[in-house]
Design a protein around this motif. Structure first.
Motif, PDB file in Angstrom:
ATOM      1  N   TRP A 100       3.280   4.104  -6.536  1.00 60.82           N
ATOM      2  CA  TRP A 100       2.565   2.872  -6.218  1.00 60.82           C
ATOM      3  C   TRP A 100       1.941   2.266  -7.474  1.00 60.82           C
ATOM      4  O   TRP A 100       1.962   1.048  -7.672  1.00 60.82           O
ATOM      5  CB  TRP A 100       1.503   3.153  -5.156  1.00 60.82           C
ATOM      6  CG  TRP A 100       0.894   1.923  -4.602  1.00 60.82           C
ATOM      7  CD1 TRP A 100      -0.373   1.472  -4.834  1.00 60.82           C
ATOM      8  CD2 TRP A 100       1.500   0.955  -3.742  1.00 60.82           C
ATOM      9  NE1 TRP A 100      -0.581   0.282  -4.168  1.00 60.82           N
ATOM     10  CE2 TRP A 100       0.558  -0.047  -3.492  1.00 60.82           C
ATOM     11  CE3 TRP A 100       2.764   0.846  -3.171  1.00 60.82           C
ATOM     12  CZ2 TRP A 100       0.824  -1.149  -2.685  1.00 60.82           C
ATOM     13  CZ3 TRP A 100       3.023  -0.253  -2.359  1.00 60.82           C
ATOM     14  CH2 TRP A 100       2.072  -1.221  -2.133  1.00 60.82           C
ATOM     15  N   ASN A 118       2.826  -1.348  -9.235  1.00 62.48           N
ATOM     16  CA  ASN A 118       1.846  -2.383  -9.592  1.00 62.48           C
ATOM     17  C   ASN A 118       1.935  -2.756 -11.064  1.00 62.48           C
ATOM     18  O   ASN A 118       1.820  -3.935 -11.412  1.00 62.48           O
ATOM     19  CB  ASN A 118       0.427  -1.932  -9.225  1.00 62.48           C
ATOM     20  CG  ASN A 118       0.164  -2.055  -7.742  1.00 62.48           C
ATOM     21  OD1 ASN A 118       0.696  -2.936  -7.078  1.00 62.48           O
ATOM     22  ND2 ASN A 118      -0.651  -1.171  -7.207  1.00 62.48           N
ATOM     23  N   CYS A 178      -6.243  -3.387  -7.520  1.00 64.39           N
ATOM     24  CA  CYS A 178      -5.010  -3.945  -6.956  1.00 64.39           C
ATOM     25  C   CYS A 178      -4.218  -2.901  -6.168  1.00 64.39           C
ATOM     26  O   CYS A 178      -3.398  -3.251  -5.322  1.00 64.39           O
ATOM     27  CB  CYS A 178      -4.152  -4.626  -8.016  1.00 64.39           C
ATOM     28  SG  CYS A 178      -3.204  -3.549  -9.072  1.00 64.39           S
ATOM     29  N   SER A 179      -4.487  -1.616  -6.411  1.00 57.75           N
ATOM     30  CA  SER A 179      -3.815  -0.557  -5.665  1.00 57.75           C
ATOM     31  C   SER A 179      -4.583  -0.139  -4.425  1.00 57.75           C
ATOM     32  O   SER A 179      -4.071   0.623  -3.603  1.00 57.75           O
ATOM     33  CB  SER A 179      -3.617   0.677  -6.559  1.00 57.75           C
ATOM     34  OG  SER A 179      -2.855   0.350  -7.687  1.00 57.75           O
ATOM     35  N   GLY A 180      -5.816  -0.595  -4.311  1.00 57.86           N
ATOM     36  CA  GLY A 180      -6.638  -0.205  -3.175  1.00 57.86           C
ATOM     37  C   GLY A 180      -7.080   1.244  -3.247  1.00 57.86           C
ATOM     38  O   GLY A 180      -7.283   1.891  -2.216  1.00 57.86           O
ATOM     39  N   ALA A 196       2.391  -7.730   6.981  1.00 53.78           N
ATOM     40  CA  ALA A 196       1.837  -7.318   5.686  1.00 53.78           C
ATOM     41  C   ALA A 196       0.809  -8.326   5.182  1.00 53.78           C
ATOM     42  O   ALA A 196      -0.238  -7.945   4.648  1.00 53.78           O
ATOM     43  CB  ALA A 196       2.966  -7.139   4.663  1.00 53.78           C
ATOM     44  N   VAL A 197       1.084  -9.606   5.351  1.00 50.57           N
ATOM     45  CA  VAL A 197       0.143 -10.654   4.944  1.00 50.57           C
ATOM     46  C   VAL A 197      -1.153 -10.533   5.746  1.00 50.57           C
ATOM     47  O   VAL A 197      -2.258 -10.616   5.198  1.00 50.57           O
ATOM     48  CB  VAL A 197       0.780 -12.057   5.094  1.00 50.57           C
ATOM     49  CG1 VAL A 197      -0.261 -13.157   4.993  1.00 50.57           C
ATOM     50  CG2 VAL A 197       1.870 -12.252   4.047  1.00 50.57           C
ATOM     51  N   GLU A 228      -3.087  -7.430   4.617  1.00 50.46           N
ATOM     52  CA  GLU A 228      -3.697  -7.701   3.304  1.00 50.46           C
ATOM     53  C   GLU A 228      -4.930  -8.589   3.456  1.00 50.46           C
ATOM     54  O   GLU A 228      -5.980  -8.311   2.865  1.00 50.46           O
ATOM     55  CB  GLU A 228      -2.674  -8.374   2.381  1.00 50.46           C
ATOM     56  CG  GLU A 228      -3.207  -8.700   1.010  1.00 50.46           C
ATOM     57  CD  GLU A 228      -3.334  -7.484   0.101  1.00 50.46           C
ATOM     58  OE1 GLU A 228      -4.109  -7.560  -0.869  1.00 50.46           O
ATOM     59  OE2 GLU A 228      -2.675  -6.472   0.359  1.00 50.46           O
ATOM     60  N   THR A 280      -7.722  -6.585   5.047  1.00 54.83           N
ATOM     61  CA  THR A 280      -8.248  -5.618   4.078  1.00 54.83           C
ATOM     62  C   THR A 280      -9.161  -6.305   3.075  1.00 54.83           C
ATOM     63  O   THR A 280     -10.235  -5.799   2.763  1.00 54.83           O
ATOM     64  CB  THR A 280      -7.086  -4.902   3.353  1.00 54.83           C
ATOM     65  OG1 THR A 280      -6.264  -4.281   4.340  1.00 54.83           O
ATOM     66  CG2 THR A 280      -7.583  -3.870   2.384  1.00 54.83           C
ATOM     67  N   MET A 281      -8.751  -7.449   2.573  1.00 50.51           N
ATOM     68  CA  MET A 281      -9.565  -8.185   1.602  1.00 50.51           C
ATOM     69  C   MET A 281     -10.877  -8.640   2.233  1.00 50.51           C
ATOM     70  O   MET A 281     -11.934  -8.544   1.608  1.00 50.51           O
ATOM     71  CB  MET A 281      -8.778  -9.384   1.057  1.00 50.51           C
ATOM     72  CG  MET A 281      -7.574  -8.994   0.217  1.00 50.51           C
ATOM     73  SD  MET A 281      -7.973  -7.891  -1.160  1.00 50.51           S
ATOM     74  CE  MET A 281      -8.800  -9.012  -2.235  1.00 50.51           C
TER      75      MET A 281
END
Length: 156
Positions: free
Chosen positions: A44, A48, A63-65, A142-143, A146, A149-150
């Motif tokens: 992963w 990135n 960016c990888s969380g 996925a969107v 994301e 999550t943000m």
């Protein structure tokens, strides 16, 4: 609007089924093939770096969380294996940035190719329209994940 108990039960069953399917696919995609030395966490990070270029470890963690200590551990392993290189950050000489080495890019592409081949084999009997629909829905999902999550990270 009130959701009926039957509809909620059906939705819960669908979400559980989806969760099981996603976990199964995730497990399959994280498995190393014979001779592969890149673990899923390191893969992963390589992904990135391949997508975003050189970064500070702290930025790579964001960016990888992942937390910075986890990323630092993976970065040390990747550096020892010759898959990444460290260089001074041009914006701040005290800081370092990491980037893929030539060997790291080669290894990343090889692992990516293996995983792509696995997917292609699993999907070879699917009709093109079904593949297109799966792509559309997974991309939408996925969107949404994301974005959620943000939002959660911003509230924390």
């Amino acid at each position: 609007m009130q959701v009926s108990t039957g509809a909620q039960s059906s939705r819960t069953a669908l979400v559980n089924s989806l969760m099981h399917a996603l976990l199964s696919v995730g497990r399959l995609m994280r498995q190393r093939t014979q001779g592969e030395t890149v673990d899923s966490g390191s893969f992963w990070l390589l992904k990135n770096l391949a997508a975003s270029g050189p970064q500070r470890v702290t930025d790579l963690a964001v960016c990888s969380g992942l937390d910075a200590s986890t990323v630092s551990r993976h970065v040390a392993q990747l550096h020892s294996a010759g898959l990444i290189e460290r260089a001074p950050d041009p914006a701040d000489g005290r800081a370092q940035r990491v980037k893929l080495s030539a060997a790291g890019l080669e290894r990343f592409n090889a692992v990516l190719s293996t995983r792509r081949s696995l997917l292609e084999k699993c999907l070879e009997s699917w009709e093109p329209g079904d593949l297109k629909e799966l792509d559309r829905l997974l991309t939408r999902f996925a969107v949404d994940v994301e974005a959620f999550t943000m939002e959660s990270m911003e509230r924390a």
